[in-house]
Design a protein around this motif. Structure first.
Motif, PDB file in Angstrom:
ATOM      1  N   LEU A   1       0.821  -1.205   0.000  1.00  0.00           N
ATOM      2  CA  LEU A   1       0.000   0.000   0.000  1.00  0.00           C
ATOM      3  C   LEU A   1       0.858   1.258   0.000  1.00  0.00           C
ATOM      4  O   LEU A   1       0.582   2.216  -0.711  1.00  0.00           O
ATOM      5  N   LEU A   2       1.890   1.233   0.829  1.00  0.00           N
ATOM      6  CA  LEU A   2       2.752   2.408   0.902  1.00  0.00           C
ATOM      7  C   LEU A   2       3.506   2.603  -0.404  1.00  0.00           C
ATOM      8  O   LEU A   2       3.631   3.729  -0.902  1.00  0.00           O
ATOM      9  N   GLN A   3       3.990   1.515  -0.989  1.00  0.00           N
ATOM     10  CA  GLN A   3       4.713   1.625  -2.255  1.00  0.00           C
ATOM     11  C   GLN A   3       3.804   2.130  -3.360  1.00  0.00           C
ATOM     12  O   GLN A   3       4.216   2.923  -4.225  1.00  0.00           O
ATOM     13  N   SER A   4       2.537   1.713  -3.320  1.00  0.00           N
ATOM     14  CA  SER A   4       1.576   2.194  -4.302  1.00  0.00           C
ATOM     15  C   SER A   4       1.381   3.696  -4.180  1.00  0.00           C
ATOM     16  O   SER A   4       1.293   4.421  -5.178  1.00  0.00           O
ATOM     17  N   TYR A   5       1.324   4.190  -2.946  1.00  0.00           N
ATOM     18  CA  TYR A   5       1.186   5.629  -2.703  1.00  0.00           C
ATOM     19  C   TYR A   5       2.408   6.389  -3.217  1.00  0.00           C
ATOM     20  O   TYR A   5       2.281   7.431  -3.868  1.00  0.00           O
ATOM     21  N   ILE A   6       3.578   5.837  -2.948  1.00  0.00           N
ATOM     22  CA  ILE A   6       4.813   6.493  -3.392  1.00  0.00           C
ATOM     23  C   ILE A   6       4.846   6.575  -4.916  1.00  0.00           C
ATOM     24  O   ILE A   6       5.144   7.621  -5.496  1.00  0.00           O
ATOM     25  N   ASP A  60      -2.391  -3.862   9.627  1.00  0.00           N
ATOM     26  CA  ASP A  60      -1.913  -2.833  10.558  1.00  0.00           C
ATOM     27  C   ASP A  60      -2.201  -1.438  10.007  1.00  0.00           C
ATOM     28  O   ASP A  60      -2.670  -0.549  10.721  1.00  0.00           O
ATOM     29  N   ILE A  61      -1.918  -1.253   8.725  1.00  0.00           N
ATOM     30  CA  ILE A  61      -2.085   0.055   8.099  1.00  0.00           C
ATOM     31  C   ILE A  61      -3.552   0.479   8.075  1.00  0.00           C
ATOM     32  O   ILE A  61      -3.896   1.617   8.404  1.00  0.00           O
ATOM     33  N   LEU A  62      -4.423  -0.445   7.735  1.00  0.00           N
ATOM     34  CA  LEU A  62      -5.838  -0.108   7.557  1.00  0.00           C
ATOM     35  C   LEU A  62      -6.596   0.016   8.871  1.00  0.00           C
ATOM     36  O   LEU A  62      -7.680   0.590   8.903  1.00  0.00           O
ATOM     37  N   ASN A  63      -6.028  -0.501   9.951  1.00  0.00           N
ATOM     38  CA  ASN A  63      -6.719  -0.462  11.245  1.00  0.00           C
ATOM     39  C   ASN A  63      -6.208   0.636  12.176  1.00  0.00           C
ATOM     40  O   ASN A  63      -6.481   0.621  13.376  1.00  0.00           O
ATOM     41  N   VAL A  64      -5.476   1.576  11.621  1.00  0.00           N
ATOM     42  CA  VAL A  64      -4.982   2.696  12.430  1.00  0.00           C
ATOM     43  C   VAL A  64      -6.149   3.563  12.889  1.00  0.00           C
ATOM     44  O   VAL A  64      -7.081   3.833  12.132  1.00  0.00           O
ATOM     45  N   THR A  65      -6.084   4.010  14.140  1.00  0.00           N
ATOM     46  CA  THR A  65      -7.154   4.826  14.725  1.00  0.00           C
ATOM     47  C   THR A  65      -6.638   6.225  15.065  1.00  0.00           C
ATOM     48  O   THR A  65      -5.420   6.478  15.057  1.00  0.00           O
ATOM     49  N   LYS A  66      -7.572   7.106  15.398  1.00  0.00           N
ATOM     50  CA  LYS A  66      -7.192   8.440  15.862  1.00  0.00           C
ATOM     51  C   LYS A  66      -6.325   8.350  17.105  1.00  0.00           C
ATOM     52  O   LYS A  66      -5.404   9.154  17.304  1.00  0.00           O
ATOM     53  N   SER A  95      -1.500  12.069   6.824  1.00  0.00           N
ATOM     54  CA  SER A  95      -2.842  12.358   6.354  1.00  0.00           C
ATOM     55  C   SER A  95      -2.947  12.185   4.845  1.00  0.00           C
ATOM     56  O   SER A  95      -3.942  11.653   4.322  1.00  0.00           O
ATOM     57  N   GLY A  96      -1.928  12.618   4.112  1.00  0.00           N
ATOM     58  CA  GLY A  96      -1.928  12.465   2.658  1.00  0.00           C
ATOM     59  C   GLY A  96      -1.986  11.005   2.247  1.00  0.00           C
ATOM     60  O   GLY A  96      -2.693  10.635   1.292  1.00  0.00           O
ATOM     61  N   PHE A  97      -1.253  10.169   2.966  1.00  0.00           N
ATOM     62  CA  PHE A  97      -1.249   8.735   2.674  1.00  0.00           C
ATOM     63  C   PHE A  97      -2.626   8.122   2.912  1.00  0.00           C
ATOM     64  O   PHE A  97      -3.153   7.366   2.080  1.00  0.00           O
ATOM     65  N   TYR A  98      -3.252   8.489   4.027  1.00  0.00           N
ATOM     66  CA  TYR A  98      -4.563   7.904   4.342  1.00  0.00           C
ATOM     67  C   TYR A  98      -5.680   8.442   3.460  1.00  0.00           C
ATOM     68  O   TYR A  98      -6.656   7.742   3.174  1.00  0.00           O
ATOM     69  N   ARG A  99      -5.566   9.660   3.000  1.00  0.00           N
ATOM     70  CA  ARG A  99      -6.543  10.163   2.028  1.00  0.00           C
ATOM     71  C   ARG A  99      -6.434   9.399   0.705  1.00  0.00           C
ATOM     72  O   ARG A  99      -7.439   9.148   0.024  1.00  0.00           O
ATOM     73  N   ASP A 104      -8.492   7.214  -3.392  1.00  0.00           N
ATOM     74  CA  ASP A 104      -8.003   6.597  -4.624  1.00  0.00           C
ATOM     75  C   ASP A 104      -8.224   5.083  -4.652  1.00  0.00           C
ATOM     76  O   ASP A 104      -8.573   4.523  -5.698  1.00  0.00           O
ATOM     77  N   LEU A 105      -8.018   4.431  -3.528  1.00  0.00           N
ATOM     78  CA  LEU A 105      -8.126   2.973  -3.483  1.00  0.00           C
ATOM     79  C   LEU A 105      -9.432   2.487  -2.876  1.00  0.00           C
ATOM     80  O   LEU A 105      -9.718   1.284  -2.916  1.00  0.00           O
ATOM     81  N   ASP A 106     -10.197   3.387  -2.281  1.00  0.00           N
ATOM     82  CA  ASP A 106     -11.490   3.039  -1.690  1.00  0.00           C
ATOM     83  C   ASP A 106     -11.358   1.926  -0.648  1.00  0.00           C
ATOM     84  O   ASP A 106     -12.212   1.035  -0.553  1.00  0.00           O
ATOM     85  N   LEU A 107     -10.305   2.032   0.167  1.00  0.00           N
ATOM     86  CA  LEU A 107     -10.068   1.008   1.189  1.00  0.00           C
ATOM     87  C   LEU A 107     -10.537   1.434   2.573  1.00  0.00           C
ATOM     88  O   LEU A 107     -10.598   0.613   3.485  1.00  0.00           O
ATOM     89  N   LEU A 108     -10.837   2.727   2.717  1.00  0.00           N
ATOM     90  CA  LEU A 108     -11.253   3.251   4.020  1.00  0.00           C
ATOM     91  C   LEU A 108     -12.476   4.143   3.853  1.00  0.00           C
ATOM     92  O   LEU A 108     -12.670   4.746   2.793  1.00  0.00           O
TER      93      LEU A 108
END
Length: 208
Positions: A1-6, A60-66, A95-99, A104-108
């Motif tokens: 996911l992170l590599q896709s964002y990069i 881990d990435i997708l379950n991050v909370t406030k 924030s940019g990564f999670y947006r 873009d990926l409709d994962l969240l």
């Protein structure tokens, strides 16, 4: 996911290589913190980045909370002694990564950084010249400046009127108005906001 964002967002013409690297480092800093917490590593341990990131999963990435983001912000501010501006910069990168994951990926459905506010600047007391430092500065200009009269006028205006450097640089001769009762200088400030500042006797004498 992170590599896709990069690949998608940080290799465009909008970012220099240095900026993109800083964004990645800021995001990775958060995930290293997250793995340390979730896998109960001690922050005093010398755990390599490679070992930490091997533990990182998409879950881990997708379950991050406030709460995770708040904990990270407190950690880098209190334990790592980051300035408020650095804390905000790191959270903005995250924030940019999670947006990207949401939009873009409709994962969240929501972004864990949304609604979190952080101070941008440390509140610092202004620094003033002492009378001795003031006199030394004026004396130096008088003795060593090639354009003594001009430079003395600039220094006196700075010392007496509290102008910003950019405001002084933008002054023209016509911006200074002398009258029978004194005078004023017309200033273009931030955002091209205009104001007139009265001149005291020292400023008038330096200008004349």
């Amino acid at each position: 996911l992170l590599q896709s964002y990069i690949n998608t967002n940080l290799t465009t013409d909008h970012f220099s290589k240095a900026t993109a690297t800083n964004y990645v480092n800021d995001i990775m800093s958060f995930f290293k913190y997250l793995i340390m917490v979730r896998h109960e590593f001690s922050f005093l341990e010398n755990v390599s980045d490679e070992r930490l990131l091997k533990e990182l999963t998409d879950e881990d990435i997708l379950n991050v909370t406030k709460e995770d983001v708040w904990g990270y912000a407190l950690h880098i501010k209190e334990d790592r002694r980051n300035s408020p501006a650095s804390v905000k910069r790191r959270v903005v990168a995250l924030s940019g990564f999670y947006r990207f994951l949401r939009d873009d990926l409709d994962l969240l459905e929501t972004v864990p950084t949304e609604g979190l506010k952080f101070e941008n600047k440390e509140k610092k007391l202004p620094v003033f010249l002492t009378q001795e430092e003031w006199e030394h500065l004026l004396d130096t200009v008088k003795k060593h400046s090639r354009y003594r009269e001009r430079d003395l006028c600039i220094i006196v205006f700075l010392l007496n009127l509290g102008l910003r450097r950019a405001e002084i640089e933008g002054l023209n001769g016509g911006d200074v108005k002398l009258t029978a009762g004194g005078g004023f200088v017309h200033i273009y400030g931030k955002g091209r906001k205009e104001r007139n500042i009265p001149l005291n006797e020292a400023c008038i004498a330096a200008y004349e």
